[in-house]
Scaffold this motif. Structure first.
Motif, PDB file in Angstrom:
ATOM      1  N   ALA A 130       7.970   1.448   8.376  1.00  0.00           N
ATOM      2  CA  ALA A 130       6.726   0.870   8.859  1.00  0.00           C
ATOM      3  C   ALA A 130       5.957   0.261   7.701  1.00  0.00           C
ATOM      4  CB  ALA A 130       5.894   1.957   9.515  1.00  0.00           C
ATOM      5  N   PRO A 131       5.380  -0.897   7.918  1.00  0.00           N
ATOM      6  CA  PRO A 131       4.483  -1.389   6.883  1.00  0.00           C
ATOM      7  C   PRO A 131       3.232  -0.538   6.904  1.00  0.00           C
ATOM      8  CG  PRO A 131       4.403  -2.795   8.801  1.00  0.00           C
ATOM      9  CD  PRO A 131       5.422  -1.728   9.089  1.00  0.00           C
ATOM     10  N   HIS A 163       0.798  -1.221   0.000  1.00  0.00           N
ATOM     11  CA  HIS A 163       0.000   0.000   0.000  1.00  0.00           C
ATOM     12  C   HIS A 163       0.827   1.265   0.000  1.00  0.00           C
ATOM     13  CE1 HIS A 163      -4.542   0.128   0.762  1.00  0.00           C
ATOM     14  NE2 HIS A 163      -4.209   0.269  -0.478  1.00  0.00           N
ATOM     15  N   ASP A 164       2.092   1.212   0.302  1.00  0.00           N
ATOM     16  CA  ASP A 164       2.933   2.377   0.075  1.00  0.00           C
ATOM     17  C   ASP A 164       4.351   1.903  -0.182  1.00  0.00           C
ATOM     18  OD1 ASP A 164       4.659   2.468   2.414  1.00  0.00           O
ATOM     19  OD2 ASP A 164       2.849   2.906   3.531  1.00  0.00           O
ATOM     20  N   TYR A 219       6.229  -0.459   2.138  1.00  0.00           N
ATOM     21  CA  TYR A 219       5.648  -1.708   2.583  1.00  0.00           C
ATOM     22  C   TYR A 219       5.939  -2.836   1.619  1.00  0.00           C
ATOM     23  CZ  TYR A 219       2.347  -5.288   3.540  1.00  0.00           C
ATOM     24  OH  TYR A 219       1.787  -6.495   3.797  1.00  0.00           O
ATOM     25  N   MET A 220       6.323  -3.926   2.172  1.00  0.00           N
ATOM     26  CA  MET A 220       6.506  -5.157   1.409  1.00  0.00           C
ATOM     27  C   MET A 220       5.714  -6.202   2.175  1.00  0.00           C
ATOM     28  SD  MET A 220       8.806  -7.135  -0.611  1.00  0.00           S
ATOM     29  CE  MET A 220      10.217  -6.121  -0.852  1.00  0.00           C
ATOM     30  N   ALA A 231      -0.709   0.230   5.436  1.00  0.00           N
ATOM     31  CA  ALA A 231      -1.869  -0.625   5.318  1.00  0.00           C
ATOM     32  C   ALA A 231      -1.629  -1.600   4.178  1.00  0.00           C
ATOM     33  CB  ALA A 231      -3.095   0.226   5.038  1.00  0.00           C
ATOM     34  N   ALA A 232      -1.922  -2.837   4.414  1.00  0.00           N
ATOM     35  CA  ALA A 232      -1.703  -3.827   3.378  1.00  0.00           C
ATOM     36  C   ALA A 232      -2.743  -3.662   2.289  1.00  0.00           C
ATOM     37  CB  ALA A 232      -1.790  -5.213   3.975  1.00  0.00           C
ATOM     38  N   LYS A 292       4.626  -9.011   4.375  1.00  0.00           N
ATOM     39  CA  LYS A 292       5.506  -9.587   5.386  1.00  0.00           C
ATOM     40  C   LYS A 292       6.088 -10.921   4.937  1.00  0.00           C
ATOM     41  CE  LYS A 292       5.070 -11.029  10.240  1.00  0.00           C
ATOM     42  NZ  LYS A 292       4.337 -12.291  10.259  1.00  0.00           N
TER      43      LYS A 292
END
Lengths: 384, 658, 155
Positions: C149-150, C122-123, C126-127, C152-153, C129
């Motif tokens: 930080a991850p 979502h950004d 983020y990858m 939002a998925a 997990k």
């Protein structure tokens, strides 16, 4: 000033403990009675509610009788309970007051001393944007332009100004985005397309990717005489292993030069590498940096950022020779070797890159290292 | 000005006061020392003042874009609209924990202000237990998640302009949920206080109920809001994903629902005391677990914002200490509590026990489904995902008998009831359910037998929950006039119960419609082409670019007609935020009655065609309207005079909050 | 009924409900959970064809191809192996070549993974997990390169 506010806050907090300690001593009798009264009130209310239900006919007479007895029992139990009155003890009062007067400020000041920054004033953005702007405040200037562009993403001129700044600062992906935005809004020019290509190349660690090449080709179409696209396209041919085409391209570039261009030595080096000539190019670049240096020092990077891309390439070429010599002499970590391999690929010297890769594998035969070397090499487009 | 540092110092000072609140009042209660107990209320109020000051300072820093705060730098941007600068305060880990504590001390202060009718020892002990929780979380914030950390030189621009998070739903959702999560702490504190005092009775249940009810109302609204947000924002029309973060809020809701019901038995009959205390402890433990799951970053899912193992370990320690400690206290003290009234299996009490058993079992299945993947991964390293199919096979079958039993509950008499008589009174509901099932089957052409049965269940609930007040008002005969007079003369709690259960029925109806009879078409169109879905014709009129404040978008226009009559125009868009190089999808939603048409765009397909996802979701809005109705029922119950007599002011206060 | 009998009935009902809950959970855990597999594990046929799995990796550069009206083909790679994927429907906003993706579906006998769900990040920080973990395990992903930080998925 701020310590005065802290002191007032601390005093208020301590008072919230001290005042009830001082006052409640006088009104103990009331508290004693209140201990049993609340539940009795609830049971009395339950009885009243039962009577209302009976009156409405919601509860039958027999059920009501049983419920009445049950609530009555609870009521009696509640009013019988009597909390034993504890004799007041002076030492408890002293402990409690001590916690408020000594413990609280001590804890607050010591913890805050560890976390806080009591000398640092607020720095709201509005007050800072009127600060005088000096040369060092490039970042602030960038921030202003960035926030302007975040709100006006169609200001092509803004993007066109910002993009080369990013490029020189080494923020390649930002530079690529900015060049794209400038092209999207202002239309393509040779300069913008070439800048985009250079940003993409920088982002790929020096490899002229397909996207970058497309950008350079568009730039060349727009201005066939511009040197930057031709230079990088020649580099790309070399990186692709199309040696003959690359040679021709470099020759064309060198032929078109008047002899004084700063990029000429680099072009000659490239050509020499391709033709396999071991002769040093006619116009040798400055001496290689001291062997064994881990990388370019700050001054060199600074200098590099002032150079044209061509000059930069020359400097990189020199540093690569230094690195290669050091690794051959003293060996190095996998990362050092990878740096060498990558540098060769970037410079289009694929054969030397392969040699360096083989040497790296010989120096680091461990399976994990070999795999890492291979993966990275594959990522650079280097095949054995 | 040094507002930031004043806020920082206030937070540290609040920790000091929380320590004092943790110790002095409960010490006073144990020794019968009124002076120490009297400390509880002023300290609770002072703590609220300090934490509020701290939160205000952080908000000011966000509003003024003070990037010398690391937290503001990382989570804000000067180009954000003001509303999102403010919501950014709790849109990140540090700020949301500060909000959590602010709500916690707000609840403590409410107990201090409106707990005047509580016995003094109970009030002092409750506030001390609140002090423990407050101290633990303030320590957590200061040690691992301090929003007031500064950096010099301060950057000139913040980092976060994430367009997905710039949404009004996301701004309101966390505070609502937090009020629910944290409100459950009051029930916990009451339970611990009862265990410490070794005394618990019917009056206790009446004191706890308004607080639990208030927390439950906010949990209900928070969950519904989150569900609706996901539905309209994520662009593909799902409204519940059994995502671990959703489950984290759903489990406390299930436990709080069970607690509400068992507290009724306790209040009326002095029975189920030990179980009720356990439920109160479990409900707050699940709240803490939810906080841990969301805040520790052990999950990576739709709402996870934080990753930092030190935080996770700290919250885990808080979780273990509070849950372990309270359960140990429970094991030690619960056997000393006197058992209360007795009742036959078929009785109001029996029905409420049944409700509790099913809700707890259902909650346990959600618990297993949420934590099993984490446990398995940490033990064996195997990664699995437990999704909707698992919950459909476990949670749903357990909820169905509980739902069927709902209409019986309010009709059964206390102590011993006549099941046959009650079944007779529910004949109308049963008829309605049968008719609804039959009509649904007929309308849908006898497909989806399960969904039709679910529609029947919904009608059983809706009609069944109205049966009690209507029949109660009808008793005594007379015409319409006396009936209406009696009907509106019923206690508000009776309406609260009926509305709560009715809302449940509406939600079930929405779920049945939206998942059993939805239509979906994914296709690609060029201007002039038509998509037919569920009797509606969507004609694609083409798309035009549009420039927003900080994005540009491609707006696709669809003319909606039904039977040749133009109804509306729908305009789903595909947005692009150039500053972040980030695309988002904005769905267009058209509400028709309780049903919705939902259209969203995909990436441009081959040869310039526009890819479209069109969905028709019958009755879908009832899912959330039902939740609102449940919350409304809760508010009515809160307003009932019984709760006001027991604890007169808290009830009014909680009403105002609601 | 005596007090004891009443209590027995209560305990019996509660026990029955808890046992059925346990039974339901156990049977569902047997059948309804989905395992996460890397392209390498799928390529080596560690998963029976037709089993529902989640597969995560990077979308290979240049592999995305729209084959039908709404059908998309792409390949997912963990740099060691690649698996071709087909998906019909709308891809998430942040589905991009070279970025992390998680797909859920079944591997066909022809070695093509038929996905019915595609989740993307979502950004840019983020990858997913599982993807990050499996790439890290293979040493292709450095901490710091994608740290943060991850968000939002995705869906």
């Amino acid at each position: 000033m701020v310590w005065a506010v802290f002191a007032v806050l601390t005093a208020l907090a301590a008072l919230s403990v001290l005042v009830p300690l001082a006052r409640a001593g006088r009104s103990r009798g009331v508290a004693e009675d209140a201990a049993t009264a609340p539940d009795a009130a609830i049971y009395a209310d339950q009885l009243a509610e039962l009577e209302r239900d009976v009156a409405r006919g919601a509860v039958s007479g027999r059920e009501a009788e049983a419920a009445r007895a049950e609530i009555g029992r609870r009521l009696i139990r509640a009013s019988q309970r009597h909390e034993p009155a504890a004799p007041p003890r002076r030492w408890r009062l002293i402990v409690a007051a001590g916690l408020a007067i000594v413990g609280l400020p001590l804890l607050a000041v010591s913890l805050y001393g560890g976390f806080g920054a009591p000398t640092l004033p607020d720095l709201p953005l509005a007050s800072r944007q009127s600060e005088p702007m000096d040369g060092q405040n490039l970042e602030a200037l960038l921030a202003r332009v960035e926030s302007h562009l975040a709100q006006n993403p169609d200001d092509g001129q803004g993007w066109a100004v910002l993009a080369p700044v990013y490029l020189r600062a080494g923020r390649y992906s930002d530079a690529a985005a900015a060049f794209s935005n400038a092209i999207r809004t202002n239309g393509a020019t040779a300069d913008l397309e070439a800048g985009l290509g250079e940003a993409l190349t920088g982002d790929a660690g020096g490899v002229v990717t397909a996207d970058a090449r497309a950008a350079f080709e568009r730039a060349r179409t727009l201005d066939p005489n511009a040197i930057r696209p031709r230079f990088f396209l020649a580099l790309a041919l070399g990186q692709d292993g199309r040696t003959a085409d690359a040679e021709a391209a470099w020759r064309a570039i060198i032929d078109s030069a008047s002899g004084k261009e700063p990029w000429l030595p680099v072009a000659r080096t490239q050509l020499a590498t391709l033709t396999g000539s071991t002769e040093p190019p006619p116009a040798a670049a400055p001496a290689a940096p001291a062997a064994g240096a881990p990388g370019p020092d700050a001054a060199e990077v600074e200098a590099a950022s002032e150079m044209t891309p061509e000059e930069r390439a020359a400097m990189i070429g020199n540093m690569v020779e230094g690195l290669s010599a050091r690794l051959a002499r003293e060996g190095g970590t996998v990362d050092d070797w990878l740096r060498l391999v990558r540098s060769y690929v970037v410079l289009g010297r694929t054969d030397e890159a392969r040699t360096a890769l083989a040497a790296a594998k010989a120096a680091h035969p461990d399976a994990a290292d070999v795999q890492r070397l291979d993966t990275t090499a594959a990522g650079l487009g280097l095949t054995e | 000005m040094m507002i930031t540092e004043i806020g920082h110092y206030a937070l540290v000072l609040a920790l000091g006061l929380a320590f004092i609140q943790s110790v002095l009042p409960v010490w006073g209660a144990k020794t019968g020392d009124g002076r120490l107990m009297a400390v509880a209320e002023p300290v609770a109020l002072a703590t609220l003042g300090l934490v509020a000051l701290s939160f205000a300072a952080l908000t000011v820093a966000y509003v003024r874009s003070d990037f010398s705060l690391v937290n503001v730098f990382e989570n804000s941007h000067s180009a954000k609209p003001m509303i999102f600068k403010i919501s950014g305060v709790w849109g990140n880990h540090e700020g949301s924990m500060l909000l959590w504590v602010l709500i916690l001390v707000l609840f403590s202060a409410l107990v201090a202000i409106f707990g005047g009718r509580l016995p003094q020892t109970l009030r002092a002990t409750v506030l001390s237990v609140q002090g423990w929780v407050t101290a633990a979380f303030l320590l957590f914030i200061l040690m691992t998640s301090n929003p007031f950390n500064r950096m010099i030189p301060a950057p000139f621009e913040g980092q976060d302009l994430n367009p997905i998070l710039q949404d009004i739903g996301l701004a309101i959702h966390p505070p609502l949920l937090y009020v629910g999560y944290v409100g459950v702490s009051i029930a916990f504190s009451f339970a611990i206080a009862a265990l410490i005092e070794g005394r618990i009775d019917a009056a206790w249940a009446r004191w706890v109920r308004p607080w639990t009810l208030a927390a439950w109302i906010f949990l209900t609204l928070g969950i519904a809001m989150g569900s609706y947000w996901a539905y309209y924002e994520l662009g593909w029309g799902g409204w519940w994903f059994w995502d671990p973060v959703e489950n984290a809020s759903f489990m406390p809701w299930l436990a709080a629902t069970a607690l509400l019901h068992s507290a009724i038995v306790m209040e009326k009959r002095d029975a189920l005391k030990i179980w009720t205390v356990l439920l109160a402890i479990l409900a707050f433990s699940l709240s803490l677990l939810g906080t841990f799951l969301v805040r520790s970053g052990v999950l990576t899912s739709v709402h996870a914002f934080a990753t930092d193992p030190t935080r996770g370990v700290f919250i885990l320690a808080i979780l273990v200490i509070f849950v372990g400690g309270s359960l140990a206290l429970y094991a030690w003290r619960a056997p000393m509590l006197k058992p209360g009234g007795i009742f036959a299996p078929v009785s109001r009490e029996g029905a409420l026990v049944l409700n509790n058993v099913f809700l707890s079992a259902a909650c346990a299945t959600v618990f297993v489904g949420t934590l099993y993947p984490l446990a398995l991964e940490s033990v064996t390293g195997e990664k699995i995902s437990v999704g909707a199919p698992f919950f459909n096979l476990t949670f749903v079958p357990l909820m169905i008998p509980a739902l069927i039993a709902i209409p019986f509950g309010p009709l059964l008499a206390w102590k011993r009831a006549d099941l046959a008589g009650v079944a007779e009174r529910l004949a109308a509901a049963a008829l309605a359910a049968l008719a609804a099932t039959a009509v649904t089957l007929w309308l849908s052409g006898a497909t989806g037998i399960l969904a039709a049965l679910a529609v029947g269940l919904a009608f059983w609930l809706i009609v069944g929950s109205l049966t009690e007040p209507v029949q109660r008002a009808a008793r005594g005969g007379g015409g319409v006039g006396p009936f209406l007079r009696r009907f509106f003369g019923l206690p508000r709690a009776a309406f609260g119960t009926a509305l709560g259960h009715l809302g449940m029925g509406l939600t079930v109806l929405g779920i049945a419609g939206a998942s059993g009879y939805d239509h979906e078409r994914i296709t690609s169109v060029v201007p002039g082409e038509r998509i037919e879905i569920a009797g509606y014709d969507l004609t694609f009129e083409g798309s035009t670019p549009r420039q927003g404040p900080n994005f540009r978008e491609e707006v696709a226009r669809f003319a909606v007609t039904r039977d040749g009559l133009a109804i509306a125009e729908m305009a789903p868009t595909k947005r692009f935020y150039p500053a972040r190089q980030m695309p988002t999808t904005e769905a267009a939603i058209l509400t028709r009655g309780f049903s919705q048409l939902y259209v969203s765009l995909g990436d441009p397909g081959a040869d310039g065609r526009t890819v479209v996802r069109a969905q028709f979701k019958p009755m879908v809005t009832l899912i959330w309207l039902g939740c609102v109705m449940m919350a409304l029922g809760g508010c009515l119950s809160l307003a009932d005079r019984r709760l006001r007599v027991g604890a007169p002011r808290p009830a009014r206060r909680a009403e105002a909050v609601a | 009924m005596t007090r004891k009998q009443r209590r027995l009935v209560l305990i019996g009902v509660a026990g029955a409900v808890l046992m059925s809950a346990t039974g339901l959970v156990l049977s569902a855990l047997n059948d309804q959970i989905v395992f996460f597999r890397t392209p390498t594990e799928l390529a080596e046929r560690q998963v029976p064809v037709g089993d529902r799995v989640r597969m995560g990796g990077l979308v290979a550069e240049g592999s995305v191809e729209r084959t039908g009206e709404t059908e998309v083909r792409f390949t997912v790679t963990d740099t060691a192996s690649t698996i071709p994927v087909t998906y019909t429907g709308i891809l998430p906003d942040l589905f991009r070549e070279g970025q992390g993706v998680v797909t859920e579906g079944r591997l066909g006998p022809d070695g093509v993974f038929v996905a019915d769900t595609v989740l993307a990040k979502h950004d840019e920080n983020y990858m997913p997990k599982e993807v990050a973990d499996s790439l890290k395990a293979q040493g292709h992903w450095q901490e710091g390169a994608e740290a943060g930080a991850p968000g939002a998925a995705g869906q």
